[in-house]
Design a protein around this motif. Sequence first.
Motif, PDB file in Angstrom:
ATOM      1  N   LEU A 145      24.020  60.927   9.321  1.00  0.00           N
ATOM      2  CA  LEU A 145      25.356  60.581   8.812  1.00  0.00           C
ATOM      3  C   LEU A 145      25.668  59.097   8.976  1.00  0.00           C
ATOM      4  CD1 LEU A 145      27.438  63.543  10.338  1.00  0.00           C
ATOM      5  CD2 LEU A 145      26.583  63.328   7.996  1.00  0.00           C
ATOM      6  N   ASN A 146      24.808  58.396   9.708  1.00  0.00           N
ATOM      7  CA  ASN A 146      25.142  57.025  10.113  1.00  0.00           C
ATOM      8  C   ASN A 146      25.096  56.067   8.923  1.00  0.00           C
ATOM      9  OD1 ASN A 146      25.227  54.484  11.631  1.00  0.00           O
ATOM     10  ND2 ASN A 146      24.926  55.851  13.385  1.00  0.00           N
ATOM     11  N   LEU A 147      26.170  55.290   8.764  1.00  0.00           N
ATOM     12  CA  LEU A 147      26.267  54.351   7.636  1.00  0.00           C
ATOM     13  C   LEU A 147      26.594  52.964   8.170  1.00  0.00           C
ATOM     14  CD1 LEU A 147      28.524  56.540   5.287  1.00  0.00           C
ATOM     15  CD2 LEU A 147      26.101  56.072   4.938  1.00  0.00           C
ATOM     16  N   ARG A 148      25.794  52.001   7.772  1.00  0.00           N
ATOM     17  CA  ARG A 148      26.099  50.607   8.130  1.00  0.00           C
ATOM     18  C   ARG A 148      25.253  49.671   7.259  1.00  0.00           C
ATOM     19  NH1 ARG A 148      21.601  49.887   8.172  1.00  0.00           N
ATOM     20  NH2 ARG A 148      20.016  49.583   9.749  1.00  0.00           N
ATOM     21  N   SER A 149      25.801  48.487   7.067  1.00  0.00           N
ATOM     22  CA  SER A 149      25.021  47.467   6.357  1.00  0.00           C
ATOM     23  C   SER A 149      25.135  46.144   7.087  1.00  0.00           C
ATOM     24  CB  SER A 149      25.507  47.310   4.911  1.00  0.00           C
ATOM     25  OG  SER A 149      25.083  48.414   4.141  1.00  0.00           O
ATOM     26  N   TRP A 150      24.120  45.315   6.876  1.00  0.00           N
ATOM     27  CA  TRP A 150      24.109  43.952   7.406  1.00  0.00           C
ATOM     28  C   TRP A 150      24.277  42.989   6.240  1.00  0.00           C
ATOM     29  CZ3 TRP A 150      24.145  42.064  12.293  1.00  0.00           C
ATOM     30  CH2 TRP A 150      23.965  42.995  13.321  1.00  0.00           C
ATOM     31  N   LEU A 151      25.284  42.102   6.375  1.00  0.00           N
ATOM     32  CA  LEU A 151      25.576  41.131   5.322  1.00  0.00           C
ATOM     33  C   LEU A 151      25.223  39.738   5.847  1.00  0.00           C
ATOM     34  CD1 LEU A 151      29.165  42.440   4.331  1.00  0.00           C
ATOM     35  CD2 LEU A 151      26.941  43.317   3.601  1.00  0.00           C
ATOM     36  N   TYR A 152      24.515  38.976   5.041  1.00  0.00           N
ATOM     37  CA  TYR A 152      24.133  37.602   5.423  1.00  0.00           C
ATOM     38  C   TYR A 152      24.912  36.660   4.538  1.00  0.00           C
ATOM     39  CZ  TYR A 152      20.975  40.182   8.193  1.00  0.00           C
ATOM     40  OH  TYR A 152      20.501  41.066   9.124  1.00  0.00           O
ATOM     41  N   ARG A 153      25.873  35.943   5.174  1.00  0.00           N
ATOM     42  CA  ARG A 153      26.898  35.270   4.384  1.00  0.00           C
ATOM     43  C   ARG A 153      27.087  33.820   4.790  1.00  0.00           C
ATOM     44  NH1 ARG A 153      31.286  39.498   4.695  1.00  0.00           N
ATOM     45  NH2 ARG A 153      32.102  38.132   3.084  1.00  0.00           N
ATOM     46  N   ILE A 154      27.706  33.072   3.880  1.00  0.00           N
ATOM     47  CA  ILE A 154      27.857  31.625   4.090  1.00  0.00           C
ATOM     48  C   ILE A 154      28.848  31.357   5.223  1.00  0.00           C
ATOM     49  CG2 ILE A 154      28.596  29.477   2.975  1.00  0.00           C
ATOM     50  CD1 ILE A 154      27.556  30.754   0.309  1.00  0.00           C
ATOM     51  N   LYS A 155      29.946  32.079   5.233  1.00  0.00           N
ATOM     52  CA  LYS A 155      30.884  32.048   6.373  1.00  0.00           C
ATOM     53  C   LYS A 155      31.230  33.484   6.715  1.00  0.00           C
ATOM     54  CE  LYS A 155      33.792  27.920   5.997  1.00  0.00           C
ATOM     55  NZ  LYS A 155      35.243  27.622   5.992  1.00  0.00           N
ATOM     56  N   PRO A 156      31.489  33.797   7.975  1.00  0.00           N
ATOM     57  CA  PRO A 156      31.811  35.192   8.331  1.00  0.00           C
ATOM     58  C   PRO A 156      33.238  35.564   7.925  1.00  0.00           C
ATOM     59  CG  PRO A 156      31.879  33.800  10.276  1.00  0.00           C
ATOM     60  CD  PRO A 156      31.459  32.905   9.143  1.00  0.00           C
ATOM     61  N   SER A 157      33.461  36.873   7.790  1.00  0.00           N
ATOM     62  CA  SER A 157      34.774  37.375   7.338  1.00  0.00           C
ATOM     63  C   SER A 157      35.907  36.955   8.258  1.00  0.00           C
ATOM     64  CB  SER A 157      34.770  38.906   7.273  1.00  0.00           C
ATOM     65  OG  SER A 157      33.726  39.354   6.484  1.00  0.00           O
ATOM     66  N   VAL A 158      35.579  36.705   9.514  1.00  0.00           N
ATOM     67  CA  VAL A 158      36.626  36.439  10.513  1.00  0.00           C
ATOM     68  C   VAL A 158      37.316  35.087  10.299  1.00  0.00           C
ATOM     69  CG1 VAL A 158      35.060  35.362  12.202  1.00  0.00           C
ATOM     70  CG2 VAL A 158      37.101  36.584  12.994  1.00  0.00           C
ATOM     71  N   THR A 159      36.760  34.255   9.435  1.00  0.00           N
ATOM     72  CA  THR A 159      37.307  32.900   9.271  1.00  0.00           C
ATOM     73  C   THR A 159      38.551  32.920   8.380  1.00  0.00           C
ATOM     74  OG1 THR A 159      35.002  32.216   9.349  1.00  0.00           O
ATOM     75  CG2 THR A 159      36.597  30.522   8.780  1.00  0.00           C
ATOM     76  N   HIS A 160      39.651  33.372   8.935  1.00  0.00           N
ATOM     77  CA  HIS A 160      40.899  33.404   8.159  1.00  0.00           C
ATOM     78  C   HIS A 160      42.083  33.257   9.100  1.00  0.00           C
ATOM     79  CE1 HIS A 160      42.028  37.499   9.435  1.00  0.00           C
ATOM     80  NE2 HIS A 160      40.747  37.820   9.289  1.00  0.00           N
ATOM     81  N   GLU A 161      43.236  32.937   8.517  1.00  0.00           N
ATOM     82  CA  GLU A 161      44.470  32.828   9.303  1.00  0.00           C
ATOM     83  C   GLU A 161      44.974  34.236   9.648  1.00  0.00           C
ATOM     84  OE1 GLU A 161      47.083  30.324   6.998  1.00  0.00           O
ATOM     85  OE2 GLU A 161      45.537  28.773   6.870  1.00  0.00           O
ATOM     86  N   PRO A 162      45.932  34.348  10.560  1.00  0.00           N
ATOM     87  CA  PRO A 162      46.380  35.694  10.967  1.00  0.00           C
ATOM     88  C   PRO A 162      46.951  36.493   9.796  1.00  0.00           C
ATOM     89  CG  PRO A 162      47.217  34.028  12.469  1.00  0.00           C
ATOM     90  CD  PRO A 162      46.597  33.281  11.325  1.00  0.00           C
ATOM     91  N   PHE A 163      46.808  37.818   9.892  1.00  0.00           N
ATOM     92  CA  PHE A 163      47.425  38.708   8.896  1.00  0.00           C
ATOM     93  C   PHE A 163      48.943  38.699   9.065  1.00  0.00           C
ATOM     94  CE2 PHE A 163      43.190  40.835   8.947  1.00  0.00           C
ATOM     95  CZ  PHE A 163      42.962  40.827   7.572  1.00  0.00           C
ATOM     96  N   LYS A 164      49.634  38.702   7.921  1.00  0.00           N
ATOM     97  CA  LYS A 164      51.103  38.810   7.923  1.00  0.00           C
ATOM     98  C   LYS A 164      51.483  39.905   6.944  1.00  0.00           C
ATOM     99  CE  LYS A 164      52.106  33.875   8.523  1.00  0.00           C
ATOM    100  NZ  LYS A 164      51.163  32.951   7.932  1.00  0.00           N
ATOM    101  N   PRO A 165      52.621  40.577   7.171  1.00  0.00           N
ATOM    102  CA  PRO A 165      53.061  41.573   6.174  1.00  0.00           C
ATOM    103  C   PRO A 165      53.154  40.922   4.802  1.00  0.00           C
ATOM    104  CG  PRO A 165      54.433  41.664   8.135  1.00  0.00           C
ATOM    105  CD  PRO A 165      53.553  40.458   8.299  1.00  0.00           C
ATOM    106  N   ARG A 166      52.729  41.630   3.796  1.00  0.00           N
ATOM    107  CA  ARG A 166      52.738  41.063   2.449  1.00  0.00           C
ATOM    108  C   ARG A 166      54.167  41.027   1.912  1.00  0.00           C
ATOM    109  NH1 ARG A 166      51.216  43.345  -3.125  1.00  0.00           N
ATOM    110  NH2 ARG A 166      50.100  41.649  -4.158  1.00  0.00           N
ATOM    111  N   VAL A 167      54.553  39.854   1.402  1.00  0.00           N
ATOM    112  CA  VAL A 167      55.889  39.697   0.830  1.00  0.00           C
ATOM    113  C   VAL A 167      55.706  39.260  -0.618  1.00  0.00           C
ATOM    114  CG1 VAL A 167      58.095  38.515   1.005  1.00  0.00           C
ATOM    115  CG2 VAL A 167      56.795  39.017   3.098  1.00  0.00           C
TER     116      VAL A 167
END
Length: 475
Positions: free
Chosen positions: A69-91
């Motif tokens: 049942l195990n599902l996972r993938s490895w992504l090799y990317r130019i910048k990692p997904s974590v490189t973003h500003e904090p999440f805010k409620p969408r307005v």
Amino acid sequence: MERESKAVSKGDGPDFPAELEYESGFGNHMASEAIPGALPQGQNSPLVCPYGLYAEQISGTSFTAPRKLNLRSWLYRIKPSVTHEPFKPRVPGHGKLVSEFNQSNSSTTPTQLRWKPEDIPHSPTDFIDGLYTVCGAGSSFLRDGFAIHMYTANKSMDNCAFCNADGDFLIVPQEGRLWITTECGRLQVSPGEIAVLPQGFRFSVNLPDGPSRGYVAEVFGTHFQLPDLGPIGANGLAAPRDFLVPKAWFEESSCPGYTIVQKFGGELFTARQDFSPFNVVAWHGNYVPYKYDLSKFCPYNTVLFDHSDPSINTVLTAPTDKPGVALLDFVIFPPRWLVAEHTFRPPYYHRNCMTEFMGLIHGGYEAKADGFLPGGASLHSCMTPHGPDTKTYEATISRGNEAGPHRITDTMAFMFESFLMPRICPWALESPFMDPDYYQCWIGLKSHFQRDGANEKDINNRNGHDETKIGAHHG
Ligand SMILES: O=C(O)Cc1cc(O)ccc1O
Ligand SMILES: [Fe+2]
């Protein structure tokens, strides 16, 4: 590596090639490189990845889920997904998406419900803004349940990507193609095809045709699988090789003000970053977005008498822990031959302990002569009686005994079937597209009861006996 054929630009949104190439197979472990050599060899996390890429894992199951049942993938990317500003409620907030169903956001009724197709909006509306929940049960917070959404939209998502932390989306476009850019690569999905965007993948939807309408099933805490085939054997229904997975594709451009819209507990949050999330140069694994062309489905059905249960047409199933009980089945009613003797061929009248939500992609549906339209929907909740409308019943009976084959053409209806009891969102119940007269389609069903059985003999005699007709075919 993807070979680009000539690029076409239709409608708004970025260029897509005229036709994309895909990997093929359901549940396979796959590997794809947009630049040869971009995948690390022999390990997942080298100290330095080829071309200086970042390694990032996306998990679709807990780390310790059983191997099958195990599902996972490895992504090799130019910048990692974590490189973003904090999440805010969408307005402005969205307000019409629900991922846990309770008395404050939904209500329940055993009445048969039907909706006409919603109009496509005139004001600019992208896939995210056009998405609204119709019904569902359970909770994404508790990782158990489902939601059924629909969308009407007319414009491509611009400089933004959607990410659903709640569950998997199974998207059924009814009008207008969807060109979906995902972190694994790109998918071109036409009405008559479906796409599955698993939990957590970032994706962006372009509408090359403009006006678009469709249905979305969302499942919390599980994923879609191919159904077991039981006595059918090793082949039939949806073949694993017909499921198509994107090939690695990336863009390197800097994108000031790029927005990630994250659906989390039914609420939308946004985070800013200055680059495209579609920056994955290579990937490998078995947790991937995919599409499937419903015309590839190989139906099995009656060849002598009686009407089969619709489970025979299951394309994908999201299981519960109880054997044979689905959190959500995706079932289709494709064009096919009806072959049966002395049989009422349309769907039988029934009450089901499961709940049935139906949509129509094109054409008509065999149980409804009127009122169930492409882009419309119906909901028959648990134990709510339903079946063919009066017109369909009378037409079937007056045709008498039909023996031999009859081909149902120009149709593609589908059903989302769940063991959970749904709650319904107020905007769906109050929608001007809801048909308050739906019940009328059965009110005209009259008694044909005759104590001497005369009508049964009459009907069975009309058009001769099945055996005679079949005999005539085969000399
Ligand atoms: O209600 C419906 O139209 C869906 C359906 C179709 C069918 O062929 C048998 C049972 C069933 O629920
Ligand atoms: Fe049904």
